[in-house]
Design a protein around this motif. Structure first.
Motif, PDB file in Angstrom:
ATOM      1  N   GLU A  43     -21.739  -1.469  -4.722  1.00 46.64           N
ATOM      2  CA  GLU A  43     -22.733  -2.580  -4.542  1.00 46.64           C
ATOM      3  C   GLU A  43     -22.523  -2.974  -3.146  1.00 46.64           C
ATOM      4  O   GLU A  43     -23.904  -3.337  -2.524  1.00 46.64           O
ATOM      5  CB  GLU A  43     -22.047  -3.786  -5.282  1.00 46.64           C
ATOM      6  N   ASP A  44     -21.627  -2.603  -2.288  1.00 52.13           N
ATOM      7  CA  ASP A  44     -21.712  -2.925  -0.861  1.00 52.13           C
ATOM      8  C   ASP A  44     -22.286  -1.590  -0.100  1.00 52.13           C
ATOM      9  O   ASP A  44     -22.163  -1.576   1.163  1.00 52.13           O
ATOM     10  CB  ASP A  44     -20.392  -3.131  -0.365  1.00 52.13           C
TER      11      ASP A  44
ATOM     12  N   GLU B  19     -13.045  -9.624  -6.857  1.00 50.73           N
ATOM     13  CA  GLU B  19     -13.750  -8.798  -5.942  1.00 50.73           C
ATOM     14  C   GLU B  19     -15.242  -9.376  -5.766  1.00 50.73           C
ATOM     15  O   GLU B  19     -16.047  -9.054  -5.220  1.00 50.73           O
ATOM     16  CB  GLU B  19     -14.214  -7.346  -6.575  1.00 50.73           C
ATOM     17  N   GLY B  20     -15.076 -10.648  -6.195  1.00 46.30           N
ATOM     18  CA  GLY B  20     -16.699 -11.473  -6.033  1.00 46.30           C
ATOM     19  C   GLY B  20     -17.727 -11.047  -6.745  1.00 46.30           C
ATOM     20  O   GLY B  20     -18.866 -11.248  -6.355  1.00 46.30           O
ATOM     21  N   LEU B  21     -17.355 -10.301  -7.827  1.00 45.20           N
ATOM     22  CA  LEU B  21     -18.484  -9.604  -8.679  1.00 45.20           C
ATOM     23  C   LEU B  21     -18.892 -10.512  -9.677  1.00 45.20           C
ATOM     24  O   LEU B  21     -18.236 -10.974 -10.435  1.00 45.20           O
ATOM     25  CB  LEU B  21     -18.359  -8.332  -8.923  1.00 45.20           C
TER      26      LEU B  21
ATOM     27  N   PHE C 138     -12.758  -8.438 -11.765  1.00 47.26           N
ATOM     28  CA  PHE C 138     -14.242  -8.420 -11.317  1.00 47.26           C
ATOM     29  C   PHE C 138     -14.375  -9.705 -10.402  1.00 47.26           C
ATOM     30  O   PHE C 138     -14.900  -9.707  -9.199  1.00 47.26           O
ATOM     31  CB  PHE C 138     -15.248  -8.597 -12.300  1.00 47.26           C
ATOM     32  N   GLU C 139     -13.601 -10.973 -10.852  1.00 47.84           N
ATOM     33  CA  GLU C 139     -13.926 -12.283 -10.252  1.00 47.84           C
ATOM     34  C   GLU C 139     -13.328 -12.003  -8.857  1.00 47.84           C
ATOM     35  O   GLU C 139     -13.554 -12.498  -7.674  1.00 47.84           O
ATOM     36  CB  GLU C 139     -12.916 -13.171 -10.998  1.00 47.84           C
TER      37      GLU C 139
ATOM     38  N   ARG D  47     -17.326  -2.462  -6.509  1.00 43.91           N
ATOM     39  CA  ARG D  47     -17.645  -3.450  -5.388  1.00 43.91           C
ATOM     40  C   ARG D  47     -18.054  -2.563  -4.241  1.00 43.91           C
ATOM     41  O   ARG D  47     -19.100  -2.902  -3.626  1.00 43.91           O
ATOM     42  CB  ARG D  47     -16.496  -4.317  -4.902  1.00 43.91           C
ATOM     43  N   ARG D  48     -17.369  -1.566  -3.803  1.00 42.05           N
ATOM     44  CA  ARG D  48     -17.594  -0.561  -3.030  1.00 42.05           C
ATOM     45  C   ARG D  48     -19.216  -0.081  -3.093  1.00 42.05           C
ATOM     46  O   ARG D  48     -19.832  -0.059  -2.232  1.00 42.05           O
ATOM     47  CB  ARG D  48     -16.920   0.567  -2.754  1.00 42.05           C
TER      48      ARG D  48
ATOM     49  N   ALA E 259     -13.058  -2.337 -10.530  1.00 44.05           N
ATOM     50  CA  ALA E 259     -13.426  -3.374  -9.972  1.00 44.05           C
ATOM     51  C   ALA E 259     -13.810  -3.016  -8.397  1.00 44.05           C
ATOM     52  O   ALA E 259     -14.717  -3.295  -7.805  1.00 44.05           O
ATOM     53  CB  ALA E 259     -12.864  -4.706  -9.966  1.00 44.05           C
ATOM     54  N   ALA E 260     -12.687  -2.618  -7.773  1.00 48.48           N
ATOM     55  CA  ALA E 260     -12.736  -2.258  -6.241  1.00 48.48           C
ATOM     56  C   ALA E 260     -13.950  -1.200  -6.124  1.00 48.48           C
ATOM     57  O   ALA E 260     -14.615  -1.253  -5.085  1.00 48.48           O
ATOM     58  CB  ALA E 260     -11.540  -1.690  -5.726  1.00 48.48           C
TER      59      ALA E 260
END
Ligand code: NDP
Length: 311
Positions: A296-297, A28-30, A25-26, A293-294, A289-290
């Motif tokens: 969330e984006d 991926e900047g989450l 998670f870190e 992140r997708r 995590a990837a």
């Protein structure tokens, strides 16, 4: 963001997941609060789910944007009517690597006739060399994340691989067939049959008395997919009459396989205890995590299960 992990395995199994997920998670900047229990289910943003636990009622998780399975096979959760969020299955580089190794190892065992030398070292010199892989035909049922990687690994060793799937595929190095009519052509004359299909109403008993008659006499079946893909009674009969020479089975209708089951003592059956491959915490955490992140984006998540298809 709150990510709830519903993990049903032992504390020992869960151990490596927490640091792996935290790091992923870190990376991926989450900013994630990783929890295994919540007081208010409505506060959960994503659910990571291991299916070996009790059936869950997902209704209270009103804010959850997706459920991410830790397993590739989703047959135990896909029909859960309380699950309205997108369901994501596990596609993990480590899981794929493990499956490639398990299948390749067991194919090579039979291709090279290793048992003859390992089990029958009795002072008799038997100078019979095995044929080359290029002379062996492999029928590979399932050309998904695992099947296509397995097919390419076997093709790289020069096996003649024909893969079969529901829809048409192109996989470098493989002949690819699809649909009901493709199944017969895939199986006909095969020396090895490898089952990497998901368990759905359409795939149950795909290997039955009729289809087991299609491979070459003495063919080897490897099942790392799911137990019900094979009609067990038909397999025992085919082993008895020599149509199937050996079955290497990793998955069963009942797991653990009961001690009294005839497969255990059968001289032409190898039982492995659902260990063909497993989700690997470090690589699986990267995949989870990837995908979050997708989401969330605002990008589409990968490997979302088609609930109607069942996989
Ligand atoms: P995928 O969903 O990526 O691939 C499934 C493949 O099966 C696809 O090629 C699909 O066709 C094909 N398929 C599905 N239904 C049919 C049908 N009715 N007729 C013909 N082809 C069909 O799954 P994975 O490759 O990731 O995993 C496969 C299975 O392996 C899992 O479902 C699980 O059961 C098992 N598994 C076992 C493990 C073990 O340790 N023993 C570990 C991990 C997984 P199409 O491409 O056209 O959709």
């Amino acid at each position: 963001m709150s990510v709830l992990v519903l993990y049903a395995g032992s504390a020992e199994q869960w151990g490596p997941y927490r640091p792996a997920l935290t790091r992923a998670f870190e990376a991926e900047g989450l900013d994630v609060e990783l929890v295994t229990e919540v007081e208010d289910p409505a506060t959960v943003d994503y659910i990571v789910h291991s299916p070996s636990g009790p059936i869950r009622d997902f209704t209270p998780y009103t804010g959850a944007k997706a459920v991410l399975s830790l397993w590739a096979g989703v047959e135990e959760i896909v029909g859960n009517a309380t699950l309205t969020q997108p369901l994501v299955r596990m596609v993990d580089a480590g899981l794929t690597e493990g499956m490639v190794e398990w299948v390749t190892g067991h194919v090579l065992r039979h291709h090279l006739g290793m048992d003859d030398h390992i089990l029958n070292q009795d002072g008799t010199w038997r100078p019979v060399a095995p044929p080359l892989a290029r002379q062996r035909r492999v029928a590979l049922l399932g050309l998904g994340a695992l099947g296509s990687a397995v097919g390419q690994a076997l093709a790289a060793l020069n096996f003649q691989v024909t893969g079969w799937s529901r829809s048409a595929h192109e996989v470098p190095g493989l002949q690819c067939l699809s649909g009901d009519e493709g199944l017969e052509a895939t199986l006909k004359g095969a020396d090895f049959v490898i089952l990497l299909l998901p368990l759905t109403p359409q795939t149950i008993d795909v290997m039955n008395a009729r289809t087991m008659a299609l491979p070459t006499r003495g063919a080897v079946i490897l099942n790392p997919g799911r137990g019900p893909l094979i009609d067990d009674a038909a397999l025992l009969k085919a082993l008895e009459d020599g149509q199937i020479g050996h079955a290497t089975l990793d998955v069963f209708r009942t797991e653990p396989l009961p001690p009294e089951h005839p497969f255990w003592a059968h001289p032409k059956v190898t039982v492995t205890p659902h260990i063909a491959s497993e989700t690997r915490p470090v690589t699986a955490a990267l995949a989870i995590a990837a995908n979050i992140r997708r989401s969330e984006d605002g990008e589409p998540m990968m490997h979302v299960v088609d609930r109607a298809r069942g996989y």
